[in-house]
Scaffold this active site. Structure first.
Site, PDB file in Angstrom:
ATOM      1  N   GLY A 120      10.352 -36.519 -67.378  1.00 45.03           N
ATOM      2  CA  GLY A 120      11.172 -35.476 -65.898  1.00 45.03           C
ATOM      3  C   GLY A 120      12.412 -36.367 -65.441  1.00 45.03           C
ATOM      4  N   ALA A 121      12.616 -36.227 -64.354  1.00 44.37           N
ATOM      5  CA  ALA A 121      13.902 -36.204 -63.323  1.00 44.37           C
ATOM      6  C   ALA A 121      13.170 -36.957 -62.208  1.00 44.37           C
ATOM      7  CB  ALA A 121      14.808 -35.813 -64.194  1.00 44.37           C
ATOM      8  N   HIS A 125      19.473 -31.970 -54.741  1.00 40.76           N
ATOM      9  CA  HIS A 125      18.006 -31.902 -53.823  1.00 40.76           C
ATOM     10  C   HIS A 125      19.108 -32.991 -53.023  1.00 40.76           C
ATOM     11  CE1 HIS A 125      14.418 -30.672 -55.059  1.00 40.76           C
ATOM     12  NE2 HIS A 125      14.500 -31.123 -55.898  1.00 40.76           N
ATOM     13  N   GLU A 178      17.881 -31.913 -60.203  1.00 38.90           N
ATOM     14  CA  GLU A 178      17.890 -33.402 -59.184  1.00 38.90           C
ATOM     15  C   GLU A 178      19.236 -33.097 -58.678  1.00 38.90           C
ATOM     16  OE1 GLU A 178      15.117 -34.226 -59.301  1.00 38.90           O
ATOM     17  OE2 GLU A 178      14.620 -33.188 -61.359  1.00 38.90           O
ATOM     18  N   GLU A 219       8.309 -40.859 -55.076  1.00 41.85           N
ATOM     19  CA  GLU A 219       7.573 -39.122 -55.309  1.00 41.85           C
ATOM     20  C   GLU A 219       6.375 -39.426 -56.107  1.00 41.85           C
ATOM     21  OE1 GLU A 219       9.419 -35.784 -55.966  1.00 41.85           O
ATOM     22  OE2 GLU A 219       9.067 -35.372 -53.505  1.00 41.85           O
ATOM     23  N   GLU A 273      15.169 -37.179 -58.117  1.00 44.58           N
ATOM     24  CA  GLU A 273      16.222 -37.062 -57.081  1.00 44.58           C
ATOM     25  C   GLU A 273      16.432 -38.701 -56.501  1.00 44.58           C
ATOM     26  OE1 GLU A 273      13.650 -35.358 -56.694  1.00 44.58           O
ATOM     27  OE2 GLU A 273      13.085 -34.663 -55.006  1.00 44.58           O
TER      28      GLU A 273
HETATM   29 ZN   LIG Z   1      13.066 -31.778 -58.075  1.00 44.34          ZN
END
Ligand SMILES: [Zn+2]
Length: 873
Positions: free
Chosen positions: A278-279, A318, A315, A143, A281
């Site tokens: 961050g992370a 999501h 996450e 993403e 999903e």
């Molecule tokens: Zn998000």
């Protein structure tokens, strides 16, 4: 006059089909993908082949795909069972075209492309390599538009189809992806073939895979379908996964209950990535920064654990909202991000009510409104016209304004009705794409109260309303409020105040011995509101519970009356009130000196976030309004206001301290310690202990202790930190050292810290604190800009050249702490010629320049009264 150049250009354009500019043409769509990749972590390149089944909706001369940085070796297009070699046409940096000698007929077709590419070794986008300990690993992060770095594809969220992955990896490596493994079989050369099950329909940006000597922690099963859960770590780190493994299952159950629907995928893995910010999903395979997901039990912190829970809930939300139902295009990315942030806040409240995170939600809303006061702020639903807009779309407005606006309308509609609406929406659009209009219609109709129109006033225009409240009790009848609205704009803003919103407004006021709450929808520029009160309220709060996305301006004696009764408000309302006071100082509606004078009233508040709010007001003064000659006075003011409590808490935890005391300690003690010799000396001693043995002091204060010691530290301490960096492997501990190295207020040492950024042995991905740290120090805050100005080329040579979210695009923010016209001109002169270099730079530069302009006006208007106030100390 003949212009041969133009003729040549026209000729060239006629010979080759023009590539798309931003979006792919819609008349060829993918039906499914099969992807085959060979991924060996100690090599620099990877090879792959992708087979895409296509639905050609009308005859096409060229099929366009997204592809970036890949070498396409060979393409075959099969139409009606006949494979033919396809010509590969160049399409600029983001596209590649595929053509046959004759037009490609409408109907089904299959495109096979063999290709190779280089791993990203400097960043964390696309297909990248990372080393942990002695081992290399391969990870992905797609993403928003980085899947095209790993395979040619239709890299837009609306192309949502099944994918089947096959990976060829070393025999002793593990491979993971969105789905469970179907089969593994040996291959020549010490390799094996790993075949994964076909995915549910997914857009390219949600595909993920990883390869390396991973280890797995079984986190049990959870939810209505007994979904299997795992935490996946680099080699040797399974002991650090304990907290995550215990947490993920209960969060999944809470989310299933809210959505009224089982977890949508077959399994859920949580994968730790070293140096990943961050992370992400990815369906069934959520990736997290290693220091977020993993915590060494020997030095884990409250902040880390709470931060993990908050991000994990986001996450995991999501998986339904983003993955099962996907935004149709990036202009609606707020639908994913705002919703997941709002859902996370709700789930964390349910998971640990004792954390009182509803108070922290106030700071999310207040931070968003501050950002939203800029004329250069995005709308939540900003049109996407370029890759720059995509890079900018993942900002504070999307996440935090979106979250706050959703919370306001949930409150307006009622939580149960809103939940019914969300459940209806997720069922209706499962496995498909949806837009903001779909969401609002669905929620509004199921919830029984249309919200599309009022909601749109917050989605499609920037800014937060400033709602003015005037109370009239002298008219003989019931008390009445006169409300009016305009855009909240700070001093020096060039913005228009012509916008108006449909604002759900909730108030609370004193009535008899109790209080009374009332709500109304403000739809006009001004309107009257009769209160069902029998007498004139002794006080009135203009944003009950702090759920309204607006700034409140109190007329007459309302504000002093409210401040005098602040103890009658909830903790969240006190935070909200102090946030409004701070913003009123920026608008020139309240004297900054008077705001500072409120600090003693709230410094002893029992709730740490309220203390944090007045620390924040003092911080605003320090950063924007303080001249160096007043720093000693300011220090005495801080000591007098917060010193007693800081000394009472001390650096070291006391037996029986609860987590709130521990968190208050780490926020209040360092504020005082930089001005207090006793606490500063103690920080230095404690940091020496930490340097000798990283487990010797309480982990919750280690960060604050090291930073404080550095703020007041000397060259010897700098050298000690540097030496510790060379002997410390743990990434959490290393991040503490980098944080301290970025905290020196002595400019000569701060310069040496910045120079470390260019040393080949330091990876920019873990060293950004060196660049950002000095910005919060009055004496060193010019240095990051000067450093970037002087070493721009060397610095960007260490950055990835192509990546959707690139640190390069954020570099203008090093100028955001300036507060004078001359610096503004320098920042502008330096960055203007570079705005095209990294996506997103234009808007980030505009926001920086606007911040400087606003600060200049703020200082001119409020500096004198603050100086007068501080001279008394
Ligand atoms: Zn998000």
């Amino acid at each position: 006059m003949l212009k041969p150049f133009v003729t040549l250009v026209l000729f060239a354009a006629a010979a080759l089909a023009a590539p798309p500019t931003l979006r792919l043409p819609e008349d060829v769509r993918p039906v499914s993908y099969r992807l085959d990749l060979t991924l060996i972590p100690d090599q620099d390149t990877f090879t792959g082949a992708v087979d895409i089944d296509l639905d050609v909706q009308k005859p096409a001369n060229t099929i366009w795909l997204n592809s970036r940085g890949l070498t396409l070796d060979e393409a075959t297009l099969t139409v009606a069972g006949h494979p033919q070699a396809a010509t590969i046409e160049p399409g600029g940096q983001d596209f590649a075209g595929f053509a046959l000698p004759a037009a490609i007929p409408a109907g089904r077709a299959r495109l096979r492309i063999a290709y190779h590419g280089n791993f990203n070794t400097k960043g964390t986008g696309g297909l990248f390599k990372m080393k942990d300990g002695d081992n290399w690993y391969i990870y992905t992060q797609f993403e928003a538009i980085d899947a095209r770095h790993a395979f040619p594809c239709f890299d837009e969220p609306n192309y949502k189809v099944p994918w089947q992955l096959t990976l060829h990896v070393k025999k002793d490596h593990a491979a993971v992806s969105n789905t469970p493994i179907l089969s593994e079989s040996g291959e020549d050369g010490g390799r094996k073939k790993v075949v994964f099950g076909e995915t549910k329909p997914l857009p390219s940006y949600l595909i993920a895979f990883a390869v390396g000597p991973f280890e797995f922690v079984d986190a049990g099963h959870a939810g209505k379908k007994d979904t299997p859960l795992r935490v996946i770590t680099p080699k040797g780190k399974t002991a650090q996964a304990k907290y995550a493994a215990e947490t993920i299952g209960p969060l999944l159950t809470l989310l299933e209950n809210y959505f009224g629907m089982p977890f949508p995928y077959e399994k859920l893995d949580a994968l730790a990535i070293p140096l990943f910010p961050g992370a992400m999903e990815n369906a069934g395979l959520i990736t997290y920064g290693q220091t977020l997901l993993l915590g060494d039990p020997a030095h884990d912190t409250i902040d880390r654990q709470r931060g993990f829970v908050e991000v994990a809930a986001h996450e995991m939300a999501h998986q339904w909202f983003g993955d099962l139902v996907t935004t149709a295009w990036w202009n609606d990315i707020w639908l994913n991000e705002a919703f997941a942030s709002w859902m996370s806040s709700k789930i964390v409240r349910q998971f640990k009510p004792e954390w009182n995170t509803q108070i922290d939600e106030q700071n999310i809303r207040l931070g968003a409104m501050e950002n939203d006061s800029l004329v250069s702020a995005r709308k939540i639903r900003q049109p996407i016209e370029s890759n720059d807009d995509i890079a900018n779309a993942f900002d504070n407005i999307t996440y935090s304004k979106g979250e706050a606006v959703i919370r306001m309308f949930e409150d307006y509609m009622g939580a149960d009705a809103f939940q019914r609406g969300v459940q209806h929406y997720v069922r209706q659009y499962s496995w498909r794409n949806a837009t903001a209009g779909d969401f609002l219609d669905s929620v509004g109709s199921a919830g029984g109260r249309p919200i599309s129109r009022p909601f749109a006033t917050f989605l499609d225009q920037p800014g937060a309303p400033l709602v003015s409240f005037a109370l009239h009790c002298d008219t003989g009848g019931d008390p009445a409020l006169e409300l009016s609205q305009k855009r909240a704009l700070p001093l020096g803003s060039t913005g228009s105040t012509a916008e108006s919103w449909q604002v759900p407004v909730c108030i609370r006021y004193a009535e008899g011995a109790g209080t009374h709450r009332e709500c109304s929808l403000l739809t006009q520029a001004s309107q009257e509101w009769k209160l069902p009160a029998k007498s004139c309220p002794a006080w009135l709060l203009a944003n009950a519970d702090g759920n309204g996305y607006y700034r409140a301006r109190y007329e007459g004696d309302l504000l002093p009356g409210l401040l005098a009764h602040a103890s009658s408000l909830s903790a969240g309302e006190r935070v909200a009130l102090l946030g409004d006071v701070e913003s009123l100082t920026r608008m020139g509606e309240f004297k900054a000196a008077d705001a500072l004078a409120l600090a003693p009233q709230f410094a002893d508040d029992p709730v740490r976030q309220v203390v944090g709010s007045v620390i924040g007001i003092a911080g605003t003064v320090r950063v924007n309004l303080l001249t160096l000659d007043l720093l000693p006075n300011y220090g005495r003011f801080i000591e007098k206001t917060f010193g007693p409590r800081a000394h009472q808490l001390g650096w070291l935890p006391k037996p029986g301290d609860d987590s709130e005391s521990r968190l208050l300690r780490s926020s209040i003690v360092p504020q005082v310690a930089v001005f207090d010799h006793e606490l500063a000396a103690e920080a230095r001693q404690l940091s020496e202990r930490w340097l000798a043995d990283h487990n010797s002091i309480d982990p919750d204060i280690a960060d604050a202790v090291l930073n404080t010691a550095a703020r007041t530290g000397d060259e010897a301490y700098f050298k000690q930190l540097l030496a510790a960096l060379h002997t410390t492997e743990d990434q959490h501990q290393r991040s503490l050292i980098f944080g301290a190295l970025g905290s020196f207020r002595d400019p000569a040492i701060a310069r040496q810290s910045l120079d470390l950024l260019l040393k080949p042995e330091f990876d920019l991905r873990e060293a950004t604190a060196l660049l950002a740290g000095p910005l919060s120090t009055l004496t060193a805050r010019r240095l990051p800009f000067e450093f970037v100005e002087k070493h721009y080329d060397a610095l960007i040579a260490k950055l990835p050249t192509e990546e959707a979210f690139n640190l390069g695009g954020f570099l203008p923010f090093v100028g955001s702490v300036f507060c004078d016209d001359k610096s503004s001109e320098e920042v502008s002169a330096f960055f203007e010629p570079k705005v095209a270099r990294f996506a997103g730079t234009r808007r980030n530069l505009d926001q920086t320049l606007e911040s400087i302009r606003l600060c200049t006006a703020f200082k001119a208007a409020q500096g004198p009264s603050v100086a007068e106030f501080l001279r008394k100390y």
